[in-house]
Design a protein around this motif. Sequence first.
Motif, PDB file in Angstrom:
ATOM      1  N   VAL A   1       0.857  -1.178   0.000  1.00  0.00           N
ATOM      2  CA  VAL A   1       0.000   0.000   0.000  1.00  0.00           C
ATOM      3  C   VAL A   1       0.897   1.234   0.000  1.00  0.00           C
ATOM      4  O   VAL A   1       1.720   1.407   0.901  1.00  0.00           O
ATOM      5  CB  VAL A   1      -0.925   0.026   1.240  1.00  0.00           C
ATOM      6  CG1 VAL A   1      -1.860   1.224   1.167  1.00  0.00           C
ATOM      7  CG2 VAL A   1      -1.704  -1.270   1.351  1.00  0.00           C
ATOM      8  N   ILE A   2       0.769   2.052  -1.029  1.00  0.00           N
ATOM      9  CA  ILE A   2       1.536   3.289  -1.114  1.00  0.00           C
ATOM     10  C   ILE A   2       0.715   4.399  -0.467  1.00  0.00           C
ATOM     11  O   ILE A   2      -0.415   4.676  -0.898  1.00  0.00           O
ATOM     12  CB  ILE A   2       1.841   3.666  -2.577  1.00  0.00           C
ATOM     13  CG1 ILE A   2       2.493   2.491  -3.315  1.00  0.00           C
ATOM     14  CG2 ILE A   2       2.722   4.912  -2.634  1.00  0.00           C
ATOM     15  CD1 ILE A   2       3.868   2.148  -2.865  1.00  0.00           C
ATOM     16  N   VAL A   3       1.276   5.030   0.557  1.00  0.00           N
ATOM     17  CA  VAL A   3       0.583   6.111   1.256  1.00  0.00           C
ATOM     18  C   VAL A   3       1.278   7.430   0.923  1.00  0.00           C
ATOM     19  O   VAL A   3       2.483   7.571   1.093  1.00  0.00           O
ATOM     20  CB  VAL A   3       0.578   5.884   2.777  1.00  0.00           C
ATOM     21  CG1 VAL A   3      -0.067   7.069   3.499  1.00  0.00           C
ATOM     22  CG2 VAL A   3      -0.175   4.598   3.110  1.00  0.00           C
ATOM     23  N   THR A   4       0.499   8.385   0.421  1.00  0.00           N
ATOM     24  CA  THR A   4       1.040   9.673   0.007  1.00  0.00           C
ATOM     25  C   THR A   4       1.228  10.598   1.212  1.00  0.00           C
ATOM     26  O   THR A   4       0.766  10.310   2.324  1.00  0.00           O
ATOM     27  CB  THR A   4       0.105  10.359  -0.997  1.00  0.00           C
ATOM     28  OG1 THR A   4      -1.125  10.680  -0.319  1.00  0.00           O
ATOM     29  CG2 THR A   4      -0.196   9.451  -2.172  1.00  0.00           C
ATOM     30  N   ALA A   5       1.871  11.735   0.956  1.00  0.00           N
ATOM     31  CA  ALA A   5       2.059  12.731   2.011  1.00  0.00           C
ATOM     32  C   ALA A   5       0.729  13.231   2.537  1.00  0.00           C
ATOM     33  O   ALA A   5       0.599  13.574   3.722  1.00  0.00           O
ATOM     34  CB  ALA A   5       2.903  13.890   1.492  1.00  0.00           C
ATOM     35  N   GLY A   6      -0.282  13.259   1.673  1.00  0.00           N
ATOM     36  CA  GLY A   6      -1.598  13.728   2.075  1.00  0.00           C
ATOM     37  C   GLY A   6      -2.479  12.668   2.701  1.00  0.00           C
ATOM     38  O   GLY A   6      -3.628  12.942   3.067  1.00  0.00           O
ATOM     39  N   GLY A   7      -1.962  11.439   2.790  1.00  0.00           N
ATOM     40  CA  GLY A   7      -2.724  10.367   3.424  1.00  0.00           C
ATOM     41  C   GLY A   7      -3.531   9.509   2.480  1.00  0.00           C
ATOM     42  O   GLY A   7      -4.286   8.635   2.921  1.00  0.00           O
ATOM     43  N   GLY A   8      -3.395   9.714   1.165  1.00  0.00           N
ATOM     44  CA  GLY A   8      -4.061   8.843   0.206  1.00  0.00           C
ATOM     45  C   GLY A   8      -3.376   7.493   0.143  1.00  0.00           C
ATOM     46  O   GLY A   8      -2.173   7.378   0.407  1.00  0.00           O
ATOM     47  N   ALA A   9      -4.112   6.452  -0.197  1.00  0.00           N
ATOM     48  CA  ALA A   9      -3.560   5.099  -0.222  1.00  0.00           C
ATOM     49  C   ALA A   9      -3.900   4.409  -1.535  1.00  0.00           C
ATOM     50  O   ALA A   9      -5.049   4.441  -1.986  1.00  0.00           O
ATOM     51  CB  ALA A   9      -4.094   4.283   0.950  1.00  0.00           C
ATOM     52  N   THR A  10      -2.896   3.776  -2.140  1.00  0.00           N
ATOM     53  CA  THR A  10      -3.065   3.020  -3.374  1.00  0.00           C
ATOM     54  C   THR A  10      -2.446   1.646  -3.196  1.00  0.00           C
ATOM     55  O   THR A  10      -1.302   1.537  -2.740  1.00  0.00           O
ATOM     56  CB  THR A  10      -2.389   3.727  -4.558  1.00  0.00           C
ATOM     57  OG1 THR A  10      -2.909   5.050  -4.682  1.00  0.00           O
ATOM     58  CG2 THR A  10      -2.625   2.966  -5.854  1.00  0.00           C
ATOM     59  N   ARG A  11      -3.167   0.605  -3.561  1.00  0.00           N
ATOM     60  CA  ARG A  11      -2.664  -0.758  -3.454  1.00  0.00           C
ATOM     61  C   ARG A  11      -2.080  -1.199  -4.791  1.00  0.00           C
ATOM     62  O   ARG A  11      -2.742  -1.104  -5.831  1.00  0.00           O
ATOM     63  CB  ARG A  11      -3.791  -1.685  -3.004  1.00  0.00           C
ATOM     64  CG  ARG A  11      -4.356  -1.298  -1.653  1.00  0.00           C
ATOM     65  CD  ARG A  11      -5.709  -1.893  -1.351  1.00  0.00           C
ATOM     66  NE  ARG A  11      -5.656  -3.306  -1.056  1.00  0.00           N
ATOM     67  CZ  ARG A  11      -6.643  -3.977  -0.458  1.00  0.00           C
ATOM     68  NH1 ARG A  11      -7.758  -3.347  -0.100  1.00  0.00           N
ATOM     69  NH2 ARG A  11      -6.532  -5.271  -0.215  1.00  0.00           N
ATOM     70  N   ILE A  12      -0.838  -1.651  -4.784  1.00  0.00           N
ATOM     71  CA  ILE A  12      -0.175  -2.071  -6.017  1.00  0.00           C
ATOM     72  C   ILE A  12       0.453  -3.448  -5.809  1.00  0.00           C
ATOM     73  O   ILE A  12       0.894  -3.780  -4.707  1.00  0.00           O
ATOM     74  CB  ILE A  12       0.888  -1.060  -6.484  1.00  0.00           C
ATOM     75  CG1 ILE A  12       1.942  -0.827  -5.407  1.00  0.00           C
ATOM     76  CG2 ILE A  12       0.245   0.257  -6.870  1.00  0.00           C
ATOM     77  CD1 ILE A  12       3.082   0.062  -5.854  1.00  0.00           C
ATOM     78  N   PRO A  13       0.499  -4.271  -6.866  1.00  0.00           N
ATOM     79  CA  PRO A  13       1.018  -5.629  -6.696  1.00  0.00           C
ATOM     80  C   PRO A  13       2.537  -5.669  -6.595  1.00  0.00           C
ATOM     81  O   PRO A  13       3.246  -4.890  -7.228  1.00  0.00           O
ATOM     82  CB  PRO A  13       0.537  -6.347  -7.967  1.00  0.00           C
ATOM     83  CG  PRO A  13       0.424  -5.254  -8.980  1.00  0.00           C
ATOM     84  CD  PRO A  13      -0.014  -4.030  -8.220  1.00  0.00           C
ATOM     85  N   THR A  14       3.016  -6.596  -5.798  1.00  0.00           N
ATOM     86  CA  THR A  14       4.424  -6.951  -5.790  1.00  0.00           C
ATOM     87  C   THR A  14       4.675  -7.952  -6.920  1.00  0.00           C
ATOM     88  O   THR A  14       3.753  -8.355  -7.625  1.00  0.00           O
ATOM     89  CB  THR A  14       4.790  -7.608  -4.460  1.00  0.00           C
ATOM     90  OG1 THR A  14       3.989  -8.798  -4.315  1.00  0.00           O
ATOM     91  CG2 THR A  14       4.527  -6.674  -3.280  1.00  0.00           C
ATOM     92  N   TYR A  15       5.936  -8.383  -7.094  1.00  0.00           N
ATOM     93  CA  TYR A  15       6.202  -9.491  -8.012  1.00  0.00           C
ATOM     94  C   TYR A  15       5.296 -10.667  -7.670  1.00  0.00           C
ATOM     95  O   TYR A  15       4.680 -11.288  -8.545  1.00  0.00           O
ATOM     96  CB  TYR A  15       7.661  -9.951  -7.884  1.00  0.00           C
ATOM     97  CG  TYR A  15       8.695  -9.153  -8.640  1.00  0.00           C
ATOM     98  CD1 TYR A  15       8.423  -7.895  -9.178  1.00  0.00           C
ATOM     99  CD2 TYR A  15       9.976  -9.668  -8.800  1.00  0.00           C
ATOM    100  CE1 TYR A  15       9.402  -7.198  -9.857  1.00  0.00           C
ATOM    101  CE2 TYR A  15      10.959  -8.987  -9.486  1.00  0.00           C
ATOM    102  CZ  TYR A  15      10.679  -7.748 -10.010  1.00  0.00           C
ATOM    103  OH  TYR A  15      11.647  -7.053 -10.683  1.00  0.00           O
ATOM    104  N   ARG A  16       5.235 -10.994  -6.389  1.00  0.00           N
ATOM    105  CA  ARG A  16       4.407 -12.121  -5.949  1.00  0.00           C
ATOM    106  C   ARG A  16       2.950 -11.908  -6.334  1.00  0.00           C
ATOM    107  O   ARG A  16       2.272 -12.843  -6.769  1.00  0.00           O
ATOM    108  CB  ARG A  16       4.554 -12.291  -4.436  1.00  0.00           C
ATOM    109  CG  ARG A  16       3.579 -13.251  -3.815  1.00  0.00           C
ATOM    110  CD  ARG A  16       3.866 -13.460  -2.333  1.00  0.00           C
ATOM    111  NE  ARG A  16       2.644 -13.774  -1.612  1.00  0.00           N
ATOM    112  CZ  ARG A  16       2.604 -14.316  -0.412  1.00  0.00           C
ATOM    113  NH1 ARG A  16       3.732 -14.588   0.220  1.00  0.00           N
ATOM    114  NH2 ARG A  16       1.456 -14.565   0.189  1.00  0.00           N
ATOM    115  N   GLY A  17       2.462 -10.682  -6.191  1.00  0.00           N
ATOM    116  CA  GLY A  17       1.087 -10.385  -6.535  1.00  0.00           C
ATOM    117  C   GLY A  17       0.805 -10.474  -8.025  1.00  0.00           C
ATOM    118  O   GLY A  17      -0.355 -10.643  -8.441  1.00  0.00           O
TER     119      GLY A  17
END
Length: 392
Positions: free
Chosen positions: A370-386
Amino acid sequence: MTDLANTESYARLLTATRDLETPFAVIDEQALWANADDLVRRANGVPIRVASKSVRVRSIITGTLARAGFAGVMSYSLAESNWLVDNGVDDILLAYPTTSRSALDYLVADERRLAQITVMVDSTESLDHIDRLLGVGHPAIRVCIDVDASLKIGPAHLGVRRSPVHSAEQAGALAAAIVARPGFDLVGVMFYDAQIAGLPDSSAAVRLVKKRSAADLMVRRSQVVAAVSDHATLQIVNAGGTGSLEVTGADPAITELTAGSGLFSPTLFDGYDAFESRPAAFFVLSVARKPAPDIATLFGGGYIASGPTNKNRQPAPVWPAGLKPIGTEGAGEVQSPVKGDAARALSIGDRVVMRHAKAGEMCERFDEVVIVTAGGGATRIPTYRGEGKNFG
């Protein structure tokens, strides 16, 4: 980072991920890109290859490559290299020799892969093995010589024993053998100075070894490059790692550096004199039981880093502050007890933020980050495993 800044940072990460089930991995985007900028600053104008084994998230690799100062990827598997090229990533330097017949077959089946991937070798036996797998007459494969960068003092080698090629004479002899052999195109040499790049400045003795090794390599790299250049035109002279960018980047013999761990800044990269660690990658566990007032048992967490088995390979609890693993149990297959005064305020279901000892290895445990921005937004991105990829 001040205690107040730490508090605000962890609060932002935990607030943004409050609806996720634990365990999960989280990346502080603000710290990630600040780390990337700091790597570029430390490289002082020398381009940096992204070490993919220290990331293992394709979108973070490509996002890093889009930033000024970065160029190309150092991969750890030929199958991974093929996959990255097929997904639009250019200029892959495979850091380790390959023994995979299927990956080699796939490499030579496509002109773009052949043009964008450079395979590592360290002996004529490496060439023999490739010829046995592919058969003689295979298309020309770009190759790079892995040169042992350890510090040799008498019979002792201080550093990682990666390659049988140590001296300029040995490198020149191997270069001559490669150039004389059909099916291979010698384009580079690589030196990984593990005893500098991967060793924190923990004592005066360590600092002395690193200084002496840097001086040795400043001379030996030039000698190796000259010896190999008698036989081939080098496109790549690669060296260094996250912990040695300033030192290695000052060598005029090199054309590029490599770094990856510095993006996530795991615990093994705490304690360097040249830079301050800025943690960017974490995983979060939940308290599952309270066997004593000052002990909280976390579910999961047995994510032990590779290397010699000791305490610095364990994950470390970092929030709330004041927790530490129990020495007789450590990080467990199913549960990881931590203790300290901070545990008294924890209840079942509360969350504890952890740091891994290494960078990309954390991502082998999770399908996504989960990538969390400075403003608190969250984005889920896959790993290699994902993405369904496991390259060993």
